[in-house]
Write a protein that holds these residues in place. Structure first.
Motif, PDB file in Angstrom:
ATOM      1  N   GLU A  80      13.071   6.223  -3.285  1.00  0.00           N
ATOM      2  CA  GLU A  80      14.292   5.443  -3.506  1.00  0.00           C
ATOM      3  C   GLU A  80      15.525   6.341  -3.444  1.00  0.00           C
ATOM      4  OE1 GLU A  80      14.931   2.321  -3.760  1.00  0.00           O
ATOM      5  OE2 GLU A  80      12.945   1.427  -3.918  1.00  0.00           O
ATOM      6  N   GLY A  84      18.567   6.427  -0.345  1.00  0.00           N
ATOM      7  CA  GLY A  84      20.007   6.411  -0.584  1.00  0.00           C
ATOM      8  C   GLY A  84      20.707   7.603   0.035  1.00  0.00           C
ATOM      9  N   ARG A 127      21.275  -2.838  11.082  1.00  0.00           N
ATOM     10  CA  ARG A 127      20.109  -2.995  10.208  1.00  0.00           C
ATOM     11  C   ARG A 127      20.558  -3.224   8.762  1.00  0.00           C
ATOM     12  NH1 ARG A 127      14.785  -0.770  10.451  1.00  0.00           N
ATOM     13  NH2 ARG A 127      15.397   0.437  12.271  1.00  0.00           N
ATOM     14  N   ASP A 128      20.010  -4.238   8.157  1.00  0.00           N
ATOM     15  CA  ASP A 128      20.301  -4.488   6.752  1.00  0.00           C
ATOM     16  C   ASP A 128      19.779  -3.310   5.937  1.00  0.00           C
ATOM     17  OD1 ASP A 128      19.858  -7.384   4.609  1.00  0.00           O
ATOM     18  OD2 ASP A 128      20.414  -5.344   4.116  1.00  0.00           O
ATOM     19  N   GLU A 129      20.646  -2.702   5.138  1.00  0.00           N
ATOM     20  CA  GLU A 129      20.237  -1.538   4.354  1.00  0.00           C
ATOM     21  C   GLU A 129      19.065  -1.856   3.436  1.00  0.00           C
ATOM     22  OE1 GLU A 129      23.504   0.194   2.317  1.00  0.00           O
ATOM     23  OE2 GLU A 129      24.601   0.686   4.154  1.00  0.00           O
ATOM     24  N   LYS A 130      19.006  -3.079   2.963  1.00  0.00           N
ATOM     25  CA  LYS A 130      17.901  -3.475   2.088  1.00  0.00           C
ATOM     26  C   LYS A 130      16.569  -3.314   2.792  1.00  0.00           C
ATOM     27  CE  LYS A 130      15.913  -7.561  -0.155  1.00  0.00           C
ATOM     28  NZ  LYS A 130      16.104  -9.013  -0.442  1.00  0.00           N
ATOM     29  N   TRP A 131      16.492  -3.722   4.063  1.00  0.00           N
ATOM     30  CA  TRP A 131      15.250  -3.621   4.817  1.00  0.00           C
ATOM     31  C   TRP A 131      14.958  -2.181   5.207  1.00  0.00           C
ATOM     32  CZ3 TRP A 131      12.148  -7.353   4.104  1.00  0.00           C
ATOM     33  CH2 TRP A 131      12.633  -8.650   3.898  1.00  0.00           C
ATOM     34  N   ARG A 133      15.753   0.412   3.376  1.00  0.00           N
ATOM     35  CA  ARG A 133      15.218   1.014   2.159  1.00  0.00           C
ATOM     36  C   ARG A 133      13.735   0.699   1.990  1.00  0.00           C
ATOM     37  NH1 ARG A 133      18.334   3.045  -1.918  1.00  0.00           N
ATOM     38  NH2 ARG A 133      20.595   2.939  -1.653  1.00  0.00           N
ATOM     39  N   LYS A 134      13.389  -0.545   2.212  1.00  0.00           N
ATOM     40  CA  LYS A 134      12.003  -0.974   2.049  1.00  0.00           C
ATOM     41  C   LYS A 134      11.091  -0.249   3.027  1.00  0.00           C
ATOM     42  CE  LYS A 134       9.070  -5.108   2.159  1.00  0.00           C
ATOM     43  NZ  LYS A 134       9.030  -6.573   2.363  1.00  0.00           N
ATOM     44  N   ASP A 135      11.486  -0.216   4.303  1.00  0.00           N
ATOM     45  CA  ASP A 135      10.664   0.439   5.324  1.00  0.00           C
ATOM     46  C   ASP A 135      10.580   1.943   5.086  1.00  0.00           C
ATOM     47  OD1 ASP A 135      10.321  -2.014   6.502  1.00  0.00           O
ATOM     48  OD2 ASP A 135      11.848  -1.708   8.047  1.00  0.00           O
ATOM     49  N   CYS A 137      11.036   3.666   2.257  1.00  0.00           N
ATOM     50  CA  CYS A 137      10.284   4.015   1.047  1.00  0.00           C
ATOM     51  C   CYS A 137       8.783   3.924   1.270  1.00  0.00           C
ATOM     52  CB  CYS A 137      10.711   3.108  -0.113  1.00  0.00           C
ATOM     53  SG  CYS A 137      12.374   3.465  -0.727  1.00  0.00           S
TER      54      CYS A 137
END
Length: 215
Positions: A80, A84, A127-131, A133-135, A137
């Motif tokens: 995580e 960031g 790219r959505d930062e949320k996605w 982060r998920k990929d 991580c």
């Protein structure tokens, strides 16, 4: 750690052999080399602290992955933080300069999982930062547990262009994270780059870091 550095080697051997003796495990040359190779991206002091934690927290002789977690923490939590760090570097450095991360697993995830620094930067805006982060991580945790690393600079557009035209001009690179560790990663890599620029280090304020990069 560097095996050829006598001081670092002695610190590792003293702690590791003591750990083996405490748990009643034979410390043969093969086992010692395997553990050293698994932990050599950390300083001798970091490894010593990890082994000290193992002495008080482990009921059985720790595997390399257990020592890794004792040294650096839970891979999921680290992932995580590193995600960031990558997002911030994309925004503040961009694709033109080459970058060197202080975490070799992070660099490996970018190079092998996202197609390199330039490709990642070009796609991050859409790219959505949320996605991301998920990929990221998920990949980071997998790479960390397999000890997949990349040491050296992740080439930016300038370095790629220079290489394509056989231009020997050395472009500056941005050191992301802890500057000392990132510099070590740069020196361990095979890609020759120019003057490092410290970025996002714990001791460098945001304003100073941005000015240094812009300079």
């Amino acid at each position: 750690m560097d095996w050829n550095n006598i001081a670092e080697r002695d610190v590792f051997l003293q702690r590791f052999l003591g750990l083996c003796e405490l748990f009643g495990v034979a410390a043969d040359e093969f086992k010692t080399e395997l553990y050293f190779r698994a932990l050599n991206r950390f300083s001798a002091q970091e490894v010593a602290r990890g082994i000290d934690r193992a002495i008080t927290q482990c009921r059985f002789f720790p595997k390399p992955v257990e020592l890794l977690e004792l040294i650096q923490g839970c891979p999921e939590d680290i992932a995580e933080v590193e995600a960031g760090k990558v997002i911030e570097a994309v925004k503040r450095v961009g694709s033109w300069k080459s970058v060197v991360f202080d975490d070799a697993v992070t660099a490996a995830a970018i190079e092998q999982g996202f197609g390199g620094w330039v490709k990642l930067c070009s796609e991050m805006t859409a790219r959505d930062e949320k996605w991301f982060r998920k990929d990221f991580c998920k990949l980071y945790v997998s790479f960390a547990r397999q000890n997949v690393q990349f040491k050296g600079a992740l080439a930016g557009q300038a370095a790629i262009a220079n290489d394509a035209h056989c231009n020997e001009h050395e472009e500056p690179v941005a050191l992301v994270g802890n500057a000392r560790k990132a510099q070590t990663m740069l020196e361990a890599g095979v890609i020759k780059q120019g003057t490092p620029i410290a970025m996002l280090t714990g001791r460098v304020g945001k304003k100073l870091a941005v000015e240094a990069l812009d300079g």
